[in-house]
Design an enzyme around this catalytic site. Structure first.
Site, short mmCIF file in Angstrom:
data_model
loop_
_atom_site.label_atom_id
_atom_site.label_comp_id
_atom_site.label_asym_id
_atom_site.label_seq_id
_atom_site.Cartn_x
_atom_site.Cartn_y
_atom_site.Cartn_z
N GLY A 49 0.84 -1.18 0.00
CA GLY A 49 0.00 0.00 0.00
C GLY A 49 0.88 1.23 0.00
N GLN A 54 3.45 9.73 1.71
CA GLN A 54 4.70 9.04 1.37
C GLN A 54 5.29 9.51 0.04
OE1 GLN A 54 3.01 4.88 2.19
NE2 GLN A 54 5.18 4.70 2.69
N CYS A 102 7.61 -0.96 5.45
CA CYS A 102 7.10 0.31 4.93
C CYS A 102 8.12 0.86 3.93
CB CYS A 102 6.90 1.28 6.08
SG CYS A 102 6.24 2.88 5.58
N LEU A 103 7.62 1.34 2.80
CA LEU A 103 8.53 1.90 1.79
C LEU A 103 9.26 3.14 2.33
CD1 LEU A 103 6.36 1.50 -1.43
CD2 LEU A 103 8.19 0.01 -0.60
N HIS A 144 -2.29 0.36 8.67
CA HIS A 144 -0.95 0.93 8.42
C HIS A 144 -1.04 2.16 7.52
CE1 HIS A 144 3.50 0.29 7.32
NE2 HIS A 144 3.09 1.22 6.48
N GLU A 145 -1.79 2.03 6.42
CA GLU A 145 -1.87 3.14 5.45
C GLU A 145 -2.61 4.34 6.05
OE1 GLU A 145 0.12 3.01 3.11
OE2 GLU A 145 0.46 0.86 3.24
N HIS A 148 -0.58 6.52 8.24
CA HIS A 148 0.26 7.49 7.54
C HIS A 148 -0.44 8.85 7.42
CE1 HIS A 148 3.88 5.43 6.25
NE2 HIS A 148 3.20 4.42 5.75
NI NI Z 1 4.02 2.58 5.14
#
Ligand code: NI
Length: 185
Positions: A49, A54, A102-103, A144-145, A148
């Site tokens: 995701g 991000q 996580c990216l 998680h998303e 953010h």
């Molecule tokens: Ni993430």
């Protein structure tokens, strides 16, 4: 569509509370381009995701997709889901411990407690209402998303740093154990 640069932990945009998108603005070129670029960027980097902060855009937009993902080979599938102004309701607050990455926190995995099931509402890619119930790993991806969008990273949710593991070591020492545990069920 261009692949966008991903902000890494320490960039202030990841700690901001993102702004809602006015519902009559979802169809705008700006938001449609953002959504398209986010999907391409998420796929390029094999994310489960991606949230708009991000990619340095402080707006409440998330994309999620889990399908044949080399970064999450054991994860159940989640069809491409785009949500603008998502809201998460914890319909089963029973905790599951989920290995997350996580990216924006590259090359690491850690165990995070998450609600087992959530109801996700918001607006879809074309402004249509979204209302879905998810459990297991997809429910964790949603949490998680959406975190953010409130300036929160998964490492903030970890109860202990003991599980924090580099990806190479995760593949070597943790993943075989997870597969074993799943196979035992
Ligand atoms: Ni993430």
């Amino acid at each position: 569509m261009p692949i966008l640069k991903v902000a890494r932990m320490g960039h202030p945009v990841l700690r901001r509370v993102a702004d809602p998108v006015p519902s009559n603005h979802v169809g705008s070129d700006e938001i449609q381009r953002l959504i398209g670029d986010m999907i391409d960027t998420c796929r390029e980097y094999s994310g489960a995701g991606l949230a708009a902060p991000q990619v340095h855009v402080s707006k409440r937009v998330v994309v999620m997709e889990v399908y044949d993902n080399p970064r999450y080979p054991d994860a159940p599938e989640l069809a491409l889901t785009v949500v603008v102004n998502p809201e998460v309701e914890h319909i089963d607050p029973t905790r599951q411990m989920v290995w997350e990455g996580c990216l924006s926190v590259p090359d690491l995995r850690g165990q995070v407690p998450r609600s087992s099931a959530v109801r996700l509402t918001g607006l879809g890619r074309d402004g249509e209402p979204i209302d879905v119930t998810l459990d297991g790993f997809p429910a964790a991806v949603v949490q998680h998303e959406c975190d953010h969008l409130d300036g929160r990273l998964y490492v903030d949710r970890m109860e202990s740093m003991e599980s924090l593991t580099f990806l190479g070591e995760f593949d070597r020492f943790v993943r075989p154990r997870i597969v074993e545990e799943v196979n035992e069920d």
